[in-house]
Design an enzyme around this catalytic site. Structure first.
Site, PDB file in Angstrom:
ATOM      1  N   ARG A  40     -14.058  22.992  -5.496  1.00 20.87           N
ATOM      2  CA  ARG A  40     -14.894  21.793  -5.499  1.00 20.87           C
ATOM      3  C   ARG A  40     -14.018  20.566  -5.254  1.00 20.87           C
ATOM      4  O   ARG A  40     -12.842  20.551  -5.605  1.00 20.87           O
ATOM      5  CB  ARG A  40     -15.605  21.629  -6.839  1.00 20.87           C
ATOM      6  CG  ARG A  40     -16.531  22.772  -7.210  1.00 20.87           C
ATOM      7  CD  ARG A  40     -17.099  22.568  -8.614  1.00 20.87           C
ATOM      8  NE  ARG A  40     -18.036  23.618  -8.989  1.00 20.87           N
ATOM      9  CZ  ARG A  40     -17.713  24.694  -9.709  1.00 20.87           C
ATOM     10  NH1 ARG A  40     -16.472  24.861 -10.134  1.00 20.87           N
ATOM     11  NH2 ARG A  40     -18.626  25.598 -10.011  1.00 20.87           N
ATOM     12  N   LYS A  67     -15.492  22.390 -13.508  1.00 19.15           N
ATOM     13  CA  LYS A  67     -16.840  21.883 -13.772  1.00 19.15           C
ATOM     14  C   LYS A  67     -17.488  22.531 -14.991  1.00 19.15           C
ATOM     15  O   LYS A  67     -18.114  21.864 -15.803  1.00 19.15           O
ATOM     16  CB  LYS A  67     -17.720  22.098 -12.529  1.00 19.15           C
ATOM     17  CG  LYS A  67     -19.131  21.558 -12.668  1.00 19.15           C
ATOM     18  CD  LYS A  67     -19.937  21.830 -11.414  1.00 19.15           C
ATOM     19  CE  LYS A  67     -21.370  21.353 -11.571  1.00 19.15           C
ATOM     20  NZ  LYS A  67     -22.170  21.664 -10.363  1.00 19.15           N
ATOM     21  N   HIS A 134     -18.280  19.980   0.237  1.00 16.84           N
ATOM     22  CA  HIS A 134     -19.086  21.120  -0.211  1.00 16.84           C
ATOM     23  C   HIS A 134     -19.403  22.070   0.956  1.00 16.84           C
ATOM     24  O   HIS A 134     -19.624  23.262   0.748  1.00 16.84           O
ATOM     25  CB  HIS A 134     -20.365  20.630  -0.874  1.00 16.84           C
ATOM     26  CG  HIS A 134     -20.825  21.531  -1.967  1.00 16.84           C
ATOM     27  ND1 HIS A 134     -20.208  21.611  -3.188  1.00 16.84           N
ATOM     28  CD2 HIS A 134     -21.843  22.431  -2.006  1.00 16.84           C
ATOM     29  CE1 HIS A 134     -20.826  22.501  -3.946  1.00 16.84           C
ATOM     30  NE2 HIS A 134     -21.814  23.023  -3.251  1.00 16.84           N
ATOM     31  N   ARG A 137     -16.928  24.686   0.930  1.00 13.88           N
ATOM     32  CA  ARG A 137     -17.173  25.632  -0.169  1.00 13.88           C
ATOM     33  C   ARG A 137     -18.213  26.675   0.258  1.00 13.88           C
ATOM     34  O   ARG A 137     -18.042  27.872   0.017  1.00 13.88           O
ATOM     35  CB  ARG A 137     -17.638  24.859  -1.407  1.00 13.88           C
ATOM     36  CG  ARG A 137     -17.740  25.669  -2.676  1.00 13.88           C
ATOM     37  CD  ARG A 137     -17.838  24.714  -3.864  1.00 13.88           C
ATOM     38  NE  ARG A 137     -18.355  25.332  -5.054  1.00 13.88           N
ATOM     39  CZ  ARG A 137     -17.631  26.033  -5.920  1.00 13.88           C
ATOM     40  NH1 ARG A 137     -16.344  26.221  -5.691  1.00 13.88           N
ATOM     41  NH2 ARG A 137     -18.182  26.557  -6.994  1.00 13.88           N
ATOM     42  N   HIS A 160     -18.711  30.148 -10.756  1.00 17.20           N
ATOM     43  CA  HIS A 160     -20.136  30.073 -11.068  1.00 17.20           C
ATOM     44  C   HIS A 160     -20.438  30.834 -12.358  1.00 17.20           C
ATOM     45  O   HIS A 160     -19.994  31.969 -12.523  1.00 17.20           O
ATOM     46  CB  HIS A 160     -20.982  30.679  -9.937  1.00 17.20           C
ATOM     47  CG  HIS A 160     -20.983  29.856  -8.693  1.00 17.20           C
ATOM     48  ND1 HIS A 160     -21.154  30.409  -7.436  1.00 17.20           N
ATOM     49  CD2 HIS A 160     -20.832  28.526  -8.498  1.00 17.20           C
ATOM     50  CE1 HIS A 160     -21.121  29.453  -6.537  1.00 17.20           C
ATOM     51  NE2 HIS A 160     -20.923  28.308  -7.144  1.00 17.20           N
ATOM     52  N   TYR A 169     -25.226  30.494  -2.021  1.00 19.55           N
ATOM     53  CA  TYR A 169     -24.196  29.993  -1.107  1.00 19.55           C
ATOM     54  C   TYR A 169     -24.082  30.831   0.161  1.00 19.55           C
ATOM     55  O   TYR A 169     -23.531  30.394   1.154  1.00 19.55           O
ATOM     56  CB  TYR A 169     -22.833  29.974  -1.808  1.00 19.55           C
ATOM     57  CG  TYR A 169     -22.572  28.731  -2.615  1.00 19.55           C
ATOM     58  CD1 TYR A 169     -21.572  27.847  -2.247  1.00 19.55           C
ATOM     59  CD2 TYR A 169     -23.324  28.459  -3.746  1.00 19.55           C
ATOM     60  CE1 TYR A 169     -21.329  26.703  -2.996  1.00 19.55           C
ATOM     61  CE2 TYR A 169     -23.091  27.319  -4.501  1.00 19.55           C
ATOM     62  CZ  TYR A 169     -22.089  26.452  -4.115  1.00 19.55           C
ATOM     63  OH  TYR A 169     -21.853  25.320  -4.859  1.00 19.55           O
TER      64      TYR A 169
END
Length: 198
Positions: A40, A67, A134, A137, A160, A169
């Site tokens: 990220r 995160k 992103h 990513r 995640h 994704y």
């Protein structure tokens, strides 16, 4: 559904930074890190030199920089490790800092600053789609899956908490499905084995 970056578009983006200039070389190294790690933008901004293990070729991302507040290890290619090592050496010639990615004034780069630079390179490359950190990513997730990485490993690398997030994704278009079918078709494997027997 986002329109993901293609391999050709990523190659085109990587050609845009002028690597003879410090700031653009730094951006090139950062783009390579995004593509190679799926990190990220906030995680990349928070990186310090001591987070990079040049020997084992990985990033040790502490919980405080992640995160979901869980530490994780992100493996890197030999090429990205080489580039990071060169960048660290060059940065230390100009600045007394342990921050990995710094501005021209020696300050830690911000996510907004990185987004602005990536948009500039996308415009220079003539790309019409929106390109953000992103997007790299998503590119990492999709192409890792297409290249055979299992979903559970991908979930851990991306950090995640829920595997359904990882699945979102990986957006495959018809061309991707044709390629995957051609590569993994059970009938193709049966016929290849049958031909070898004759």
């Amino acid at each position: 559904m986002k329109d993901p970056l293609t391999e050709d578009e990523v190659r085109l983006l990587l050609q845009q930074p002028n690597q003879r200039q410090y700031a653009q070389y730094r951006d090139y190294v950062m783009l390579m890190l995004f593509i190679d790690s799926g990190m990220r933008v906030q995680e990349v901004c928070a990186l310090d030199v001591e987070d990079i293990d040049l020997t084992t070729r990985c990033v040790h991302l502490p919980a405080s920089k992640n995160k979901n507040r869980k530490s994780r290890v992100i493996l890197l290619s030999a090429e990205v490790i080489r580039l990071l090592q060169e960048l660290i050496t060059e940065t230390r010639q100009y600045f007394d800092t342990n921050v990995l990615f710094v501005s021209n004034f020696g300050e830690r780069l911000t996510p907004d600053g990185i987004r602005t630079n990536i948009k500039k390179y996308a415009k220079r490359a003539g790309l019409r789609k929106t390109v953000s950190p992103h997007a790299f990513r998503r590119f990492y997730a999709k192409h890792s899956a297409l290249n055979g990485m299992d979903l559970f490993s991908l979930q851990r690398i991306l950090g995640h908490a829920d595997i359904t997030t990882t699945r979102r994704y990986i957006q495959l278009n018809n061309e991707d499905l044709v390629q995957q079918h051609n590569q993994y078709s059970p009938l193709s494997n049966v016929l290849r084995k049958k031909r070898r027997e004759y």
